[in-house]
Design an enzyme around this catalytic site. Structure first.
Site, short mmCIF file in Angstrom:
data_model
loop_
_atom_site.label_atom_id
_atom_site.label_comp_id
_atom_site.label_asym_id
_atom_site.label_seq_id
_atom_site.Cartn_x
_atom_site.Cartn_y
_atom_site.Cartn_z
N GLU A 1 -15.93 -0.59 1.31
CA GLU A 1 -17.36 -1.10 0.73
C GLU A 1 -18.47 -0.58 1.58
OE1 GLU A 1 -17.97 -5.57 0.39
OE2 GLU A 1 -19.04 -5.32 2.24
N ASP B 1 -8.39 1.23 -6.80
CA ASP B 1 -8.63 2.53 -7.22
C ASP B 1 -9.55 2.51 -8.69
OD1 ASP B 1 -7.33 4.20 -5.45
OD2 ASP B 1 -5.38 4.27 -6.61
N GLU C 1 0.85 -1.22 0.06
CA GLU C 1 0.01 0.11 0.03
C GLU C 1 0.95 1.44 -0.01
OE1 GLU C 1 -2.55 2.53 -0.56
OE2 GLU C 1 -3.86 0.54 0.02
N LYS D 1 -12.68 7.64 -15.43
CA LYS D 1 -12.54 8.20 -16.86
C LYS D 1 -11.93 7.08 -17.71
CE LYS D 1 -12.26 12.98 -15.25
NZ LYS D 1 -11.37 14.01 -15.14
#
Length: 231
Positions: A213, A139, A90, A143
């Site tokens: 979530e 992520d 991460e 777009k």
């Protein structure tokens, strides 16, 4: 090789809100003992492969979580599977700090962390060394021109397939329908077979709902859970 040839594009947040004093303490005192070694070019300039099962006190199967967010799922899996070693990757510093707080509270010893890009780990993992992998609420890059930044693209998936053992399970959870579409298109092409595809209320038996979530549910988006198996 020139420095620019070694550089990779990285998209996404690394820093978020100002860290609390406790989170700064976790990063200052808890990260270094848990940080995975020999990933950076400074530590491992020859990119020598590491044995992930040897990272832990005793050799064991190794699972990988790609982008652990706040660490809820990673800690849950570590606590429920003490004979498994888990690696969490991460780059988001705030998420790393949150995970470190949870690890300190749970007193877990079967976790190690790479606070950076998972591609650093792929560089040094040997073939067929990971027995299960998780991609939870990645992520979304909504777009269309940014879809190539998603994890479920050939560059990432080829390396994931290489490091996973035959028969290893790859789980994907997302609330974005177009991410589901791209996952179903790209992951099988990388050498995985779709095992199951379920929706809200039909998660894996050992699943724990994460903050991402819960945010999706509050905002009216529905979870999807996809399970693949490495051929």
């Amino acid at each position: 090789m020139a420095d620019q040839e070694l550089r990779r594009n990285f998209y996404g947040r690394v820093h978020g809100k100002t860290l609390r004093a406790s989170q700064k303490d976790y990063l200052a005192n808890d990260l270094e003992p848990l940080r995975l070694r020999n990933l950076t070019r400074e530590e491992n300039p020859a990119r020598t492969k590491i044995d992930p099962s040897a990272i832990f006190e005793t050799p064991r199967p190794v699972w990988l979580e790609i982008g652990f967010g706040g660490g809820e799922h990673l800690v849950h899996m570590a606590a429920g599977n003490p004979d498994i070693g888990l690696i969490g990757c991460e780059p988001f510093v705030n998420g790393v700090a949150m995970l470190l707080g949870k690890i300190r509270q749970a007193n877990l010893t079967n976790l190690t962390i790479h606070p950076g890009d998972v591609r650093d780990l792929f560089d040094v993992l040997p073939d067929q060394s990971i027995e299960k992998a998780f991609l939870n609420y990645p992520d979304p890059w909504p777009k269309a021109r940014h879809h190539r930044r998603r994890f479920v693209t050939p560059g990432y998936l080829k390396e994931l397939a290489r490091v996973m053992k035959p028969g290893a399970e790859f789980r994907v959870a997302t609330d974005i329908p177009d991410y589901v579409r791209q996952t179903l298109e790209e992951v099988p092409q990388a050498g995985f077979t779709l095992v199951s595809q379920t929706g809200e209320g039909e998660a894996w038996q050992d699943w724990i709902s994460t903050r991402y979530e819960q945010k999706a549910l509050r905002e009216g988006r529905h979870p999807h859970y996809l399970t693949f198996r490495r051929a």
